[in-house]
Scaffold this motif. Sequence first.
Motif, short mmCIF file in Angstrom:
data_model
loop_
_atom_site.label_atom_id
_atom_site.label_comp_id
_atom_site.label_asym_id
_atom_site.label_seq_id
_atom_site.Cartn_x
_atom_site.Cartn_y
_atom_site.Cartn_z
N GLY A 114 2.01 17.21 -13.46
CA GLY A 114 1.83 18.50 -13.03
C GLY A 114 0.79 18.95 -12.01
N LEU A 115 0.19 17.85 -11.25
CA LEU A 115 -0.92 18.17 -10.28
C LEU A 115 -0.45 18.07 -9.01
N GLY A 116 -1.06 18.59 -7.99
CA GLY A 116 -0.47 18.52 -6.53
C GLY A 116 -0.36 16.97 -6.02
N VAL A 117 0.60 16.91 -5.11
CA VAL A 117 0.53 15.50 -4.36
C VAL A 117 -0.81 15.43 -3.73
N PRO A 118 -1.53 14.27 -3.99
CA PRO A 118 -2.57 14.16 -3.06
C PRO A 118 -2.35 13.95 -1.62
N HIS A 119 -3.42 14.32 -0.77
CA HIS A 119 -3.21 14.21 0.84
C HIS A 119 -3.55 12.95 0.93
N ARG A 120 -3.59 12.61 2.32
CA ARG A 120 -3.87 11.17 2.75
C ARG A 120 -5.06 10.51 2.01
N ARG A 121 -5.08 9.45 1.46
CA ARG A 121 -5.96 8.67 0.79
C ARG A 121 -7.13 8.32 1.74
N LEU A 122 -8.18 7.83 1.10
CA LEU A 122 -9.31 7.15 2.10
C LEU A 122 -8.84 6.23 2.95
N ASP A 123 -8.03 5.34 2.33
CA ASP A 123 -7.48 4.03 3.23
C ASP A 123 -6.57 4.62 4.42
N ARG A 172 2.99 12.53 1.00
CA ARG A 172 3.14 13.98 0.75
C ARG A 172 4.57 14.29 0.32
N GLY A 173 5.64 13.75 1.08
CA GLY A 173 7.05 13.96 1.04
C GLY A 173 7.74 13.63 -0.23
N VAL A 174 7.14 12.88 -1.11
CA VAL A 174 8.03 12.33 -2.23
C VAL A 174 8.41 13.55 -3.14
N ARG A 175 9.79 13.15 -3.68
CA ARG A 175 10.09 14.09 -4.46
C ARG A 175 10.61 13.50 -5.91
N PRO A 176 10.57 14.00 -6.88
CA PRO A 176 11.16 13.36 -8.25
C PRO A 176 12.33 13.71 -8.22
N GLY A 177 13.09 12.74 -8.74
CA GLY A 177 14.63 12.54 -8.67
C GLY A 177 15.07 11.73 -7.72
N TRP A 178 14.45 11.22 -6.84
CA TRP A 178 14.85 10.43 -5.83
C TRP A 178 14.17 8.98 -5.77
N VAL A 179 14.97 8.07 -6.02
CA VAL A 179 14.48 6.68 -6.15
C VAL A 179 14.44 5.85 -4.95
N PRO A 180 13.32 5.36 -4.62
CA PRO A 180 13.11 4.43 -3.59
C PRO A 180 13.51 3.08 -3.61
N ASP A 181 14.12 2.52 -2.72
CA ASP A 181 14.67 1.16 -2.95
C ASP A 181 13.58 0.02 -2.12
N ILE A 192 0.83 -1.15 -0.03
CA ILE A 192 0.07 -0.17 0.05
C ILE A 192 0.83 1.27 -0.04
N ALA A 193 2.03 1.11 0.69
CA ALA A 193 2.82 2.37 0.83
C ALA A 193 3.24 2.79 -0.72
N ARG A 194 3.78 1.60 -1.48
CA ARG A 194 4.29 1.74 -2.45
C ARG A 194 3.09 2.32 -3.58
N GLU A 195 2.09 1.79 -3.45
CA GLU A 195 0.97 2.26 -4.31
C GLU A 195 0.81 3.79 -3.97
N ALA A 196 1.00 4.26 -2.84
CA ALA A 196 0.79 5.51 -2.33
C ALA A 196 1.82 6.44 -3.13
N CYS A 197 3.08 6.10 -2.90
CA CYS A 197 4.14 6.80 -3.58
C CYS A 197 3.93 6.76 -4.97
N ASP A 198 3.69 5.49 -5.73
CA ASP A 198 3.58 5.71 -7.12
C ASP A 198 2.56 6.62 -7.62
N ALA A 199 1.38 6.92 -6.93
CA ALA A 199 0.13 7.82 -7.37
C ALA A 199 0.63 9.09 -6.95
N ALA A 200 1.60 9.35 -5.89
CA ALA A 200 2.05 10.76 -5.77
C ALA A 200 2.91 11.17 -6.83
N LEU A 201 3.87 10.22 -7.20
CA LEU A 201 4.88 10.74 -8.04
C LEU A 201 4.29 10.97 -9.58
#
Length: 109
Positions: free
Chosen positions: A54-63, A68-77, A39-48
């Motif tokens: 060009g949209l704003g990063v969504p706030h907390r999802r319904l689940d 909110r703190g993800v940034r382009p150019g940073w790769v999660p492992d 679920i965390a990965r899905e949230a990150c993928d949706a935010a990126l």
Amino acid sequence: MAKPYFQVHVPIRSTVQPERHGIHVLTGPADTAPQAVRIAREACDAALAARAAGLGVPHRRLDGWGARGVRPGWVPDWAAATVVRWDLCAFRTPYHASLRPRSDRPATR
């Protein structure tokens, strides 16, 4: 009964400056630790994806999850992600003035 909360700690590294690295922490409810990572990965993928469009990063999802703190150019492992159960009871402990940092002593625990 409410689902337990988990903290997912995901190591991240800058693609522009590979020597820069850190940890992205996501929290939310899940039935199991592996489900929390998924679920965390899905949230990150949706935010990126939102940011790339060009949209704003969504706030907390319904689940209850958000990234909110993800940034382009940073790769999660994700393979190195760790999960711990988050003890919400720690936040229900009453505040005590003796825990407040004072200027005459270092703020350590």
